[in-house]
Design a protein around this motif. Structure first.
Motif, PDB file in Angstrom:
ATOM      1  N   PRO A 175     -15.659  -3.765 -14.137  1.00 41.45           N
ATOM      2  CA  PRO A 175     -17.031  -3.333 -13.832  1.00 41.45           C
ATOM      3  C   PRO A 175     -17.843  -3.154 -15.115  1.00 41.45           C
ATOM      4  O   PRO A 175     -17.327  -2.672 -16.129  1.00 41.45           O
ATOM      5  CB  PRO A 175     -16.818  -1.991 -13.123  1.00 41.45           C
ATOM      6  N   GLU A 176     -19.087  -3.568 -15.061  1.00 43.31           N
ATOM      7  CA  GLU A 176     -19.974  -3.454 -16.210  1.00 43.31           C
ATOM      8  C   GLU A 176     -21.152  -2.564 -15.857  1.00 43.31           C
ATOM      9  O   GLU A 176     -21.384  -2.247 -14.681  1.00 43.31           O
ATOM     10  CB  GLU A 176     -20.460  -4.844 -16.643  1.00 43.31           C
ATOM     11  N   ILE A 177     -21.910  -2.178 -16.875  1.00 47.83           N
ATOM     12  CA  ILE A 177     -23.080  -1.340 -16.647  1.00 47.83           C
ATOM     13  C   ILE A 177     -24.024  -2.033 -15.662  1.00 47.83           C
ATOM     14  O   ILE A 177     -24.340  -3.211 -15.821  1.00 47.83           O
ATOM     15  CB  ILE A 177     -23.810  -1.060 -17.979  1.00 47.83           C
ATOM     16  N   GLY A 178     -24.415  -1.307 -14.639  1.00 44.35           N
ATOM     17  CA  GLY A 178     -25.311  -1.862 -13.636  1.00 44.35           C
ATOM     18  C   GLY A 178     -24.607  -2.321 -12.379  1.00 44.35           C
ATOM     19  O   GLY A 178     -25.250  -2.518 -11.342  1.00 44.35           O
ATOM     20  N   ASP A 179     -23.273  -2.520 -12.453  1.00 44.39           N
ATOM     21  CA  ASP A 179     -22.519  -2.936 -11.268  1.00 44.39           C
ATOM     22  C   ASP A 179     -22.383  -1.775 -10.285  1.00 44.39           C
ATOM     23  O   ASP A 179     -22.341  -0.606 -10.690  1.00 44.39           O
ATOM     24  CB  ASP A 179     -21.115  -3.414 -11.654  1.00 44.39           C
ATOM     25  N   LYS A 180     -22.278  -2.101  -9.007  1.00 47.00           N
ATOM     26  CA  LYS A 180     -21.922  -1.077  -8.030  1.00 47.00           C
ATOM     27  C   LYS A 180     -20.457  -0.706  -8.212  1.00 47.00           C
ATOM     28  O   LYS A 180     -19.637  -1.535  -8.584  1.00 47.00           O
ATOM     29  CB  LYS A 180     -22.160  -1.591  -6.609  1.00 47.00           C
ATOM     30  N   ILE A 181     -20.133   0.544  -7.919  1.00 47.78           N
ATOM     31  CA  ILE A 181     -18.766   1.018  -8.098  1.00 47.78           C
ATOM     32  C   ILE A 181     -17.827   0.287  -7.134  1.00 47.78           C
ATOM     33  O   ILE A 181     -18.204  -0.042  -6.004  1.00 47.78           O
ATOM     34  CB  ILE A 181     -18.691   2.544  -7.901  1.00 47.78           C
ATOM     35  N   ARG A 241      -1.527   3.196  -3.437  1.00 44.74           N
ATOM     36  CA  ARG A 241      -0.232   2.749  -2.912  1.00 44.74           C
ATOM     37  C   ARG A 241      -0.007   1.251  -3.105  1.00 44.74           C
ATOM     38  O   ARG A 241       1.114   0.771  -2.946  1.00 44.74           O
ATOM     39  CB  ARG A 241      -0.116   3.126  -1.431  1.00 44.74           C
ATOM     40  N   ASP A 242      -1.066   0.522  -3.452  1.00 46.43           N
ATOM     41  CA  ASP A 242      -0.896  -0.897  -3.768  1.00 46.43           C
ATOM     42  C   ASP A 242      -0.539  -1.102  -5.240  1.00 46.43           C
ATOM     43  O   ASP A 242      -0.413  -2.234  -5.703  1.00 46.43           O
ATOM     44  CB  ASP A 242      -2.173  -1.682  -3.448  1.00 46.43           C
ATOM     45  N   GLY A 243      -0.395   0.005  -5.975  1.00 47.43           N
ATOM     46  CA  GLY A 243       0.041  -0.079  -7.366  1.00 47.43           C
ATOM     47  C   GLY A 243      -0.841  -0.987  -8.192  1.00 47.43           C
ATOM     48  O   GLY A 243      -2.070  -0.905  -8.140  1.00 47.43           O
ATOM     49  N   GLU A 244      -0.201  -1.876  -8.942  1.00 44.17           N
ATOM     50  CA  GLU A 244      -0.956  -2.744  -9.838  1.00 44.17           C
ATOM     51  C   GLU A 244      -1.713  -3.838  -9.088  1.00 44.17           C
ATOM     52  O   GLU A 244      -2.446  -4.614  -9.695  1.00 44.17           O
ATOM     53  CB  GLU A 244       0.000  -3.384 -10.855  1.00 44.17           C
ATOM     54  N   ASN A 245      -1.530  -3.917  -7.774  1.00 46.26           N
ATOM     55  CA  ASN A 245      -2.245  -4.917  -6.988  1.00 46.26           C
ATOM     56  C   ASN A 245      -3.562  -4.383  -6.442  1.00 46.26           C
ATOM     57  O   ASN A 245      -4.326  -5.132  -5.854  1.00 46.26           O
ATOM     58  CB  ASN A 245      -1.377  -5.378  -5.813  1.00 46.26           C
ATOM     59  N   GLY A 246      -3.830  -3.101  -6.617  1.00 49.61           N
ATOM     60  CA  GLY A 246      -4.988  -2.480  -6.004  1.00 49.61           C
ATOM     61  C   GLY A 246      -6.116  -2.217  -6.981  1.00 49.61           C
ATOM     62  O   GLY A 246      -6.586  -3.103  -7.692  1.00 49.61           O
ATOM     63  N   ILE A 247      -6.557  -0.947  -7.041  1.00 47.31           N
ATOM     64  CA  ILE A 247      -7.728  -0.613  -7.851  1.00 47.31           C
ATOM     65  C   ILE A 247      -7.462  -0.840  -9.339  1.00 47.31           C
ATOM     66  O   ILE A 247      -8.379  -1.136 -10.110  1.00 47.31           O
ATOM     67  CB  ILE A 247      -8.182   0.845  -7.571  1.00 47.31           C
ATOM     68  N   PHE A 248      -6.201  -0.747  -9.755  1.00 47.20           N
ATOM     69  CA  PHE A 248      -5.878  -1.019 -11.161  1.00 47.20           C
ATOM     70  C   PHE A 248      -6.168  -2.476 -11.514  1.00 47.20           C
ATOM     71  O   PHE A 248      -6.626  -2.776 -12.616  1.00 47.20           O
ATOM     72  CB  PHE A 248      -4.413  -0.684 -11.454  1.00 47.20           C
ATOM     73  N   ALA A 249      -5.908  -3.384 -10.580  1.00 43.54           N
ATOM     74  CA  ALA A 249      -6.222  -4.801 -10.812  1.00 43.54           C
ATOM     75  C   ALA A 249      -7.730  -5.038 -10.733  1.00 43.54           C
ATOM     76  O   ALA A 249      -8.296  -5.776 -11.541  1.00 43.54           O
ATOM     77  CB  ALA A 249      -5.489  -5.676  -9.806  1.00 43.54           C
ATOM     78  N   LEU A 250      -8.392  -4.397  -9.765  1.00 38.82           N
ATOM     79  CA  LEU A 250      -9.834  -4.596  -9.599  1.00 38.82           C
ATOM     80  C   LEU A 250     -10.623  -4.109 -10.811  1.00 38.82           C
ATOM     81  O   LEU A 250     -11.643  -4.693 -11.180  1.00 38.82           O
ATOM     82  CB  LEU A 250     -10.314  -3.878  -8.332  1.00 38.82           C
ATOM     83  N   TYR A 251     -10.154  -3.032 -11.432  1.00 39.05           N
ATOM     84  CA  TYR A 251     -10.816  -2.509 -12.626  1.00 39.05           C
ATOM     85  C   TYR A 251     -10.243  -3.106 -13.912  1.00 39.05           C
ATOM     86  O   TYR A 251     -10.647  -2.740 -15.002  1.00 39.05           O
ATOM     87  CB  TYR A 251     -10.703  -0.980 -12.660  1.00 39.05           C
ATOM     88  N   LYS A 252      -9.258  -4.021 -13.755  1.00 40.78           N
ATOM     89  CA  LYS A 252      -8.619  -4.704 -14.881  1.00 40.78           C
ATOM     90  C   LYS A 252      -8.076  -3.714 -15.915  1.00 40.78           C
ATOM     91  O   LYS A 252      -8.330  -3.796 -17.112  1.00 40.78           O
ATOM     92  CB  LYS A 252      -9.582  -5.711 -15.527  1.00 40.78           C
ATOM     93  N   ILE A 253      -7.303  -2.751 -15.388  1.00 39.98           N
ATOM     94  CA  ILE A 253      -6.682  -1.747 -16.251  1.00 39.98           C
ATOM     95  C   ILE A 253      -5.416  -2.349 -16.842  1.00 39.98           C
ATOM     96  O   ILE A 253      -4.491  -2.720 -16.114  1.00 39.98           O
ATOM     97  CB  ILE A 253      -6.353  -0.466 -15.466  1.00 39.98           C
ATOM     98  N   GLY A 254      -5.339  -2.446 -18.151  1.00 42.35           N
ATOM     99  CA  GLY A 254      -4.193  -3.047 -18.805  1.00 42.35           C
ATOM    100  C   GLY A 254      -3.347  -2.094 -19.599  1.00 42.35           C
ATOM    101  O   GLY A 254      -2.270  -2.438 -20.079  1.00 42.35           O
ATOM    102  N   GLY A 255      -3.801  -0.865 -19.782  1.00 42.21           N
ATOM    103  CA  GLY A 255      -3.055   0.131 -20.554  1.00 42.21           C
ATOM    104  C   GLY A 255      -3.362   1.519 -20.053  1.00 42.21           C
ATOM    105  O   GLY A 255      -4.340   1.741 -19.316  1.00 42.21           O
ATOM    106  N   TYR A 256      -2.542   2.479 -20.450  1.00 41.15           N
ATOM    107  CA  TYR A 256      -2.669   3.846 -19.925  1.00 41.15           C
ATOM    108  C   TYR A 256      -2.578   4.839 -21.073  1.00 41.15           C
ATOM    109  O   TYR A 256      -1.771   4.661 -21.975  1.00 41.15           O
ATOM    110  CB  TYR A 256      -1.543   4.120 -18.908  1.00 41.15           C
ATOM    111  N   PRO A 257      -3.406   5.893 -21.097  1.00 46.32           N
ATOM    112  CA  PRO A 257      -4.488   6.132 -20.134  1.00 46.32           C
ATOM    113  C   PRO A 257      -5.711   5.259 -20.427  1.00 46.32           C
ATOM    114  O   PRO A 257      -5.937   4.864 -21.561  1.00 46.32           O
ATOM    115  CB  PRO A 257      -4.815   7.605 -20.360  1.00 46.32           C
ATOM    116  N   THR A 258      -6.446   4.966 -19.373  1.00 43.83           N
ATOM    117  CA  THR A 258      -7.758   4.338 -19.500  1.00 43.83           C
ATOM    118  C   THR A 258      -8.752   5.224 -18.787  1.00 43.83           C
ATOM    119  O   THR A 258      -8.514   5.657 -17.669  1.00 43.83           O
ATOM    120  CB  THR A 258      -7.764   2.923 -18.869  1.00 43.83           C
TER     121      THR A 258
END
Length: 335
Positions: free
Chosen positions: A227-233, A317-334
């Motif tokens: 997500p970038e500035i201006g995008d809907k959540i 509950r979808d783990g890395e297939n869910g919101i973490f993938a949609l937000y392109k989270i590659g490391g922790y913490p983010t």
């Protein structure tokens, strides 16, 4: 009869390693999800390590890792167990790619095939890393080894792609490819390997493969954008400790700080006291700090029990297939 006998038997891992340097440390990790904890730790005497480990409190997400530590460098092989059956790790020396891992678990067969296809480059990587951790090396020698490691990293990526190209697509193939493609959450499409991964994606994945959870994760990792500035959540189904569904839209009207975290991430857990402090100061009148994990149910429950969150702690509950993938989270913490 054989299956019944196997189910009644103990779940064990026998480890037999020889030709280890004196004082090598052997660690057996019990793992679940994205991390694990030391289960057994021993110092080698007389160059040999032999042990039979009983595996207790296991589930389908439990696996183990046999690790040797020399000069604070760790070389390891994952062990995928089958309840009621014996797994074996047999090897000589500290280069774990040389070891043989036997298990009836089908994921172990895939892991072994990947290891065998990349064996030469994995061995060379471990060999150079061991040299780099030698404190007697000069700065010039360390710099030379660092350059060599950069070259080996490139070879490892190529060998991994070739291995995946040579193996049939199954659930373990998809998980392996998804984990490799997660790299592009950091590197983006400008990375020189991105086109090779896209080529393999187009060549190997059917429409049915792409529709699986891991297939969607691969697609997000390769083609999605954060997500970038201006995008809907981007919203998603998230669960509290009692199994109730929550959405980020529930906090409409407040500022949101999303804290992507996991149970085994030390730096993630270090942030928790700060969150508690903010909530004691009633920051949540205008701001909610929502901690989102991708952990297993067991780890999620442990995290809540140990940290006693006063702010929202939610589990994808979808783990890395869910919101973490949609937000392109590659490391922790983010954040």
């Amino acid at each position: 009869f054989a299956l019944t006998a196997c189910q009644k038997a103990e779940t064990t891992i026998s480890v037999n390693l020889t030709d280890l340097p004196e004082n090598t440390i052997v660690i057996i990790y019990k793992c679940e999800g994205r991390g694990g904890q030391s289960f057994i730790e021993d110092t080698v005497k007389n160059g040999t390590y032999c042990n039979i480990i009983k595996c207790d409190s296991i589930n389908e997400q439990t696996y183990y890792s046999a690790t040797v530590s020399v000069r604070n460098y760790y070389s390891s092989r994952d062990i995928y167990i089958t309840p009621g059956c014996e797994s074996k790790v047999v090897g000589s020396g500290v280069l774990s790619a040389n070891w043989t891992v036997e298990s009836t678990n089908p994921r172990q067969q895939f892991s072994n095939n990947m290891n065998n296809a990349q064996k030469d480059v994995l061995i060379e990587f471990d060999r150079v890393m061991l040299e780099r951790y030698d404190t007697t090396k000069t700065k010039e020698e360390v710099d030379s080894l660092r350059q060599l490691l950069n070259e080996i990293h490139s070879q490892m990526s190529d060998s991994q792609l070739k291995a995946l190209d040579s193996l049939p697509v199954d659930e373990y193939w998809l998980k392996s490819f998804a984990a490799a493609a997660q790299f592009f959450n950091h590197a983006g499409s400008d990375h020189p390997l991105h086109s090779k991964y896209v080529e393999l994606y187009n060549k190997k994945l059917s429409d049915a493969d792409k529709a699986t959870p891991d297939g969607r994760r691969i697609t997000n990792n390769l083609f999605g954008k954060a997500p970038e500035i201006g995008d809907k959540i981007t919203d998603y189904d998230l669960y509290d400790i009692d199994g109730n569904i929550h959405h980020l839209a529930d906090y409409q009207g407040k500022w949101l700080l999303l804290d992507f975290s996991t149970y085994y991430c030390g730096p993630c857990r270090m942030f928790t006291p700060s969150v508690k402090y903010f909530y004691e100061k009633d920051v949540n009148k205008n701001l909610e700090i929502v901690t989102i994990t991708l952990d297993t149910k067991n780890q999620f429950e442990k995290m809540m029990a140990e940290e006693k969150y006063t702010s929202p702690l939610l589990n994808d509950r979808d783990g890395e297939n869910g919101i973490f993938a949609l937000y392109k989270i590659g490391g922790y913490p983010t954040f």
